[in-house]
Design a protein around this motif. Sequence first.
Motif, PDB file in Angstrom:
ATOM      1  N   LYS A 138     -16.350   2.042 -11.419  1.00 60.77           N
ATOM      2  CA  LYS A 138     -16.844   1.007 -10.626  1.00 60.77           C
ATOM      3  C   LYS A 138     -15.839   0.014 -10.858  1.00 60.77           C
ATOM      4  O   LYS A 138     -15.234  -0.549 -11.929  1.00 60.77           O
ATOM      5  CB  LYS A 138     -18.078   0.255 -11.207  1.00 60.77           C
ATOM      6  CG  LYS A 138     -18.417  -0.974 -10.423  1.00 60.77           C
ATOM      7  CD  LYS A 138     -19.873  -1.434 -10.800  1.00 60.77           C
ATOM      8  CE  LYS A 138     -20.165  -2.627  -9.884  1.00 60.77           C
ATOM      9  NZ  LYS A 138     -21.288  -3.301 -10.220  1.00 60.77           N
ATOM     10  N   PRO A 139     -15.116  -0.371  -9.690  1.00 59.34           N
ATOM     11  CA  PRO A 139     -13.785  -1.151  -9.710  1.00 59.34           C
ATOM     12  C   PRO A 139     -14.118  -2.622  -9.470  1.00 59.34           C
ATOM     13  O   PRO A 139     -15.362  -2.813  -9.135  1.00 59.34           O
ATOM     14  CB  PRO A 139     -13.188  -0.645  -7.965  1.00 59.34           C
ATOM     15  CG  PRO A 139     -14.256  -0.347  -7.293  1.00 59.34           C
ATOM     16  CD  PRO A 139     -15.169   0.404  -8.086  1.00 59.34           C
ATOM     17  N   HIS A 140     -13.178  -3.417  -9.746  1.00 59.17           N
ATOM     18  CA  HIS A 140     -13.602  -4.639  -9.656  1.00 59.17           C
ATOM     19  C   HIS A 140     -14.017  -5.234  -8.425  1.00 59.17           C
ATOM     20  O   HIS A 140     -12.891  -5.137  -7.379  1.00 59.17           O
ATOM     21  CB  HIS A 140     -12.396  -5.599 -10.238  1.00 59.17           C
ATOM     22  CG  HIS A 140     -12.741  -7.190 -10.720  1.00 59.17           C
ATOM     23  ND1 HIS A 140     -12.984  -8.018  -9.532  1.00 59.17           N
ATOM     24  CD2 HIS A 140     -12.801  -7.739 -11.855  1.00 59.17           C
ATOM     25  CE1 HIS A 140     -13.266  -9.076 -10.406  1.00 59.17           C
ATOM     26  NE2 HIS A 140     -13.100  -8.971 -11.627  1.00 59.17           N
ATOM     27  N   GLU A 141     -14.965  -5.890  -7.934  1.00 64.38           N
ATOM     28  CA  GLU A 141     -15.484  -6.152  -6.429  1.00 64.38           C
ATOM     29  C   GLU A 141     -14.070  -7.044  -5.871  1.00 64.38           C
ATOM     30  O   GLU A 141     -14.069  -6.779  -4.813  1.00 64.38           O
ATOM     31  CB  GLU A 141     -16.843  -6.729  -6.494  1.00 64.38           C
ATOM     32  CG  GLU A 141     -17.704  -5.734  -6.962  1.00 64.38           C
ATOM     33  CD  GLU A 141     -18.072  -5.861  -8.581  1.00 64.38           C
ATOM     34  OE1 GLU A 141     -17.017  -6.368  -9.220  1.00 64.38           O
ATOM     35  OE2 GLU A 141     -19.116  -5.427  -9.121  1.00 64.38           O
ATOM     36  N   ARG A 142     -13.951  -7.971  -6.581  1.00 64.14           N
ATOM     37  CA  ARG A 142     -13.131  -9.021  -5.851  1.00 64.14           C
ATOM     38  C   ARG A 142     -11.539  -8.203  -5.349  1.00 64.14           C
ATOM     39  O   ARG A 142     -11.374  -8.404  -4.370  1.00 64.14           O
ATOM     40  CB  ARG A 142     -12.556 -10.181  -6.963  1.00 64.14           C
ATOM     41  CG  ARG A 142     -11.759 -11.252  -6.165  1.00 64.14           C
ATOM     42  CD  ARG A 142     -11.556 -12.280  -7.170  1.00 64.14           C
ATOM     43  NE  ARG A 142     -11.145 -11.923  -8.321  1.00 64.14           N
ATOM     44  CZ  ARG A 142      -9.562 -11.813  -8.359  1.00 64.14           C
ATOM     45  NH1 ARG A 142      -8.758 -12.160  -7.410  1.00 64.14           N
ATOM     46  NH2 ARG A 142      -8.846 -11.358  -9.490  1.00 64.14           N
ATOM     47  N   LEU A 143     -11.254  -7.270  -6.120  1.00 62.80           N
ATOM     48  CA  LEU A 143      -9.876  -6.561  -5.804  1.00 62.80           C
ATOM     49  C   LEU A 143     -10.082  -5.793  -4.657  1.00 62.80           C
ATOM     50  O   LEU A 143      -9.355  -5.758  -3.538  1.00 62.80           O
ATOM     51  CB  LEU A 143      -9.730  -5.673  -7.039  1.00 62.80           C
ATOM     52  CG  LEU A 143      -8.760  -6.202  -7.948  1.00 62.80           C
ATOM     53  CD1 LEU A 143      -8.658  -5.314  -9.190  1.00 62.80           C
ATOM     54  CD2 LEU A 143      -7.520  -6.999  -7.738  1.00 62.80           C
ATOM     55  N   VAL A 144     -11.369  -5.060  -4.534  1.00 61.66           N
ATOM     56  CA  VAL A 144     -11.540  -4.319  -3.481  1.00 61.66           C
ATOM     57  C   VAL A 144     -11.703  -5.307  -1.996  1.00 61.66           C
ATOM     58  O   VAL A 144     -11.144  -4.689  -1.054  1.00 61.66           O
ATOM     59  CB  VAL A 144     -12.991  -3.651  -3.439  1.00 61.66           C
ATOM     60  CG1 VAL A 144     -13.322  -2.723  -2.181  1.00 61.66           C
ATOM     61  CG2 VAL A 144     -12.997  -2.509  -4.640  1.00 61.66           C
ATOM     62  N   LYS A 145     -12.266  -6.217  -2.256  1.00 60.94           N
ATOM     63  CA  LYS A 145     -12.476  -7.233  -1.015  1.00 60.94           C
ATOM     64  C   LYS A 145     -11.091  -7.694  -0.544  1.00 60.94           C
ATOM     65  O   LYS A 145     -10.755  -7.595   0.833  1.00 60.94           O
ATOM     66  CB  LYS A 145     -13.308  -8.404  -1.194  1.00 60.94           C
ATOM     67  CG  LYS A 145     -14.879  -8.097  -1.403  1.00 60.94           C
ATOM     68  CD  LYS A 145     -15.512  -9.402  -1.631  1.00 60.94           C
ATOM     69  CE  LYS A 145     -16.984  -9.017  -2.026  1.00 60.94           C
ATOM     70  NZ  LYS A 145     -17.663 -10.215  -2.246  1.00 60.94           N
ATOM     71  N   ILE A 146     -10.236  -7.974  -1.539  1.00 56.01           N
ATOM     72  CA  ILE A 146      -8.892  -8.450  -1.066  1.00 56.01           C
ATOM     73  C   ILE A 146      -7.951  -7.369  -0.505  1.00 56.01           C
ATOM     74  O   ILE A 146      -7.407  -7.658   0.813  1.00 56.01           O
ATOM     75  CB  ILE A 146      -8.144  -8.846  -2.368  1.00 56.01           C
ATOM     76  CG1 ILE A 146      -8.769 -10.231  -3.052  1.00 56.01           C
ATOM     77  CG2 ILE A 146      -6.462  -8.775  -2.192  1.00 56.01           C
ATOM     78  CD1 ILE A 146      -8.041 -10.660  -4.314  1.00 56.01           C
ATOM     79  N   TYR A 147      -8.155  -6.340  -0.999  1.00 54.83           N
ATOM     80  CA  TYR A 147      -7.005  -5.364  -0.496  1.00 54.83           C
ATOM     81  C   TYR A 147      -7.731  -4.391   0.817  1.00 54.83           C
ATOM     82  O   TYR A 147      -7.061  -3.872   1.412  1.00 54.83           O
ATOM     83  CB  TYR A 147      -6.602  -4.064  -1.487  1.00 54.83           C
ATOM     84  CG  TYR A 147      -5.807  -4.655  -2.580  1.00 54.83           C
ATOM     85  CD1 TYR A 147      -4.640  -4.855  -2.254  1.00 54.83           C
ATOM     86  CD2 TYR A 147      -6.146  -5.402  -3.795  1.00 54.83           C
ATOM     87  CE1 TYR A 147      -3.638  -5.489  -3.037  1.00 54.83           C
ATOM     88  CE2 TYR A 147      -5.226  -6.168  -4.450  1.00 54.83           C
ATOM     89  CZ  TYR A 147      -3.863  -6.231  -4.176  1.00 54.83           C
ATOM     90  OH  TYR A 147      -2.978  -6.815  -4.845  1.00 54.83           O
ATOM     91  N   ARG A 148      -8.947  -4.326   0.742  1.00 52.84           N
ATOM     92  CA  ARG A 148      -9.600  -3.831   2.259  1.00 52.84           C
ATOM     93  C   ARG A 148      -9.285  -4.744   3.336  1.00 52.84           C
ATOM     94  O   ARG A 148      -8.936  -4.226   4.291  1.00 52.84           O
ATOM     95  CB  ARG A 148     -11.175  -3.900   2.038  1.00 52.84           C
ATOM     96  CG  ARG A 148     -11.856  -2.982   3.258  1.00 52.84           C
ATOM     97  CD  ARG A 148     -13.436  -3.224   3.226  1.00 52.84           C
ATOM     98  NE  ARG A 148     -14.056  -2.638   2.127  1.00 52.84           N
ATOM     99  CZ  ARG A 148     -14.452  -1.187   2.056  1.00 52.84           C
ATOM    100  NH1 ARG A 148     -14.118  -0.595   3.135  1.00 52.84           N
ATOM    101  NH2 ARG A 148     -14.819  -0.579   0.953  1.00 52.84           N
ATOM    102  N   SER A 149      -9.155  -6.138   3.118  1.00 51.51           N
ATOM    103  CA  SER A 149      -8.731  -7.068   4.098  1.00 51.51           C
ATOM    104  C   SER A 149      -7.296  -6.825   4.599  1.00 51.51           C
ATOM    105  O   SER A 149      -6.706  -7.338   5.480  1.00 51.51           O
ATOM    106  CB  SER A 149      -8.889  -8.506   3.807  1.00 51.51           C
ATOM    107  OG  SER A 149      -7.995  -8.724   2.606  1.00 51.51           O
ATOM    108  N   ARG A 150      -6.318  -6.369   3.584  1.00 47.68           N
ATOM    109  CA  ARG A 150      -4.986  -5.968   4.007  1.00 47.68           C
ATOM    110  C   ARG A 150      -4.806  -4.470   4.512  1.00 47.68           C
ATOM    111  O   ARG A 150      -3.699  -4.017   4.735  1.00 47.68           O
ATOM    112  CB  ARG A 150      -4.232  -6.051   2.583  1.00 47.68           C
ATOM    113  CG  ARG A 150      -4.373  -7.372   1.774  1.00 47.68           C
ATOM    114  CD  ARG A 150      -3.262  -7.582   0.548  1.00 47.68           C
ATOM    115  NE  ARG A 150      -3.621  -8.848  -0.104  1.00 47.68           N
ATOM    116  CZ  ARG A 150      -2.831  -9.193  -0.998  1.00 47.68           C
ATOM    117  NH1 ARG A 150      -2.020  -8.294  -1.712  1.00 47.68           N
ATOM    118  NH2 ARG A 150      -2.989 -10.243  -1.632  1.00 47.68           N
TER     119      ARG A 150
END
Length: 211
Positions: free
Chosen positions: A4-16
């Motif tokens: 399970k990855p850190h949720e905040r990281l996924v949101k940041i880099y999905r937006s990139r």
Amino acid sequence: MFLKPHERLVKIYRSRKLFLIWWPFTIVNFDTCDNSYLVDLLVASEITDPLPLILTMRRYRDKRPIEPSPSVEAPILIPRSVGPSTIMEMIYKVKKGIEVGKDREASRESRPIRSYRYQAFSKRPSTLEEAIANPISRGILSEILSSMCISNNKARIISYNPIHILAGISRDMKEFNLFTDKKIRSINHEIYVLTNEHIKGLIEKYIRLSV
């Protein structure tokens, strides 16, 4: 199983606009060492030269939860069947290659160390044969094996646990990241894996399907 990855990281880099995909690894332990290591199963199954496998291995220290289903919706890469014996065979090919390279070096006149340093920084070896021909890259491989306590031909894998880890890949296939409790950029994946035609084609197929 899925880390399970850190949720905040996924949101940041999905937006990139990184393309997210679940990448297959296995967590291994050797009977000669207390540390755990991540081994890329796609590399092990698709690239016959053992150099990329060794260079993409990394120490596993993650404390994130491991879950039976993915926490992020993304394609899941399924490698061809690879077991501990295949991985050890590739590791021992590297070990033997290092020994052969040392023997070759001892049997001929030494070349100026400056030329080797120039080679090391001007061009990365693309195959094991190229790596063992250069004493600097050969030394790096030797250090990697030493860190895994692979000092003889009797080491074996005593724990083998396949796992998928979320990866973020740029759509131009120039950047490769893993998402755990932090973002880990893997330069060796960019150099040795994303340039492999079969793996590159596989990822590009998923990218096209996601558009």
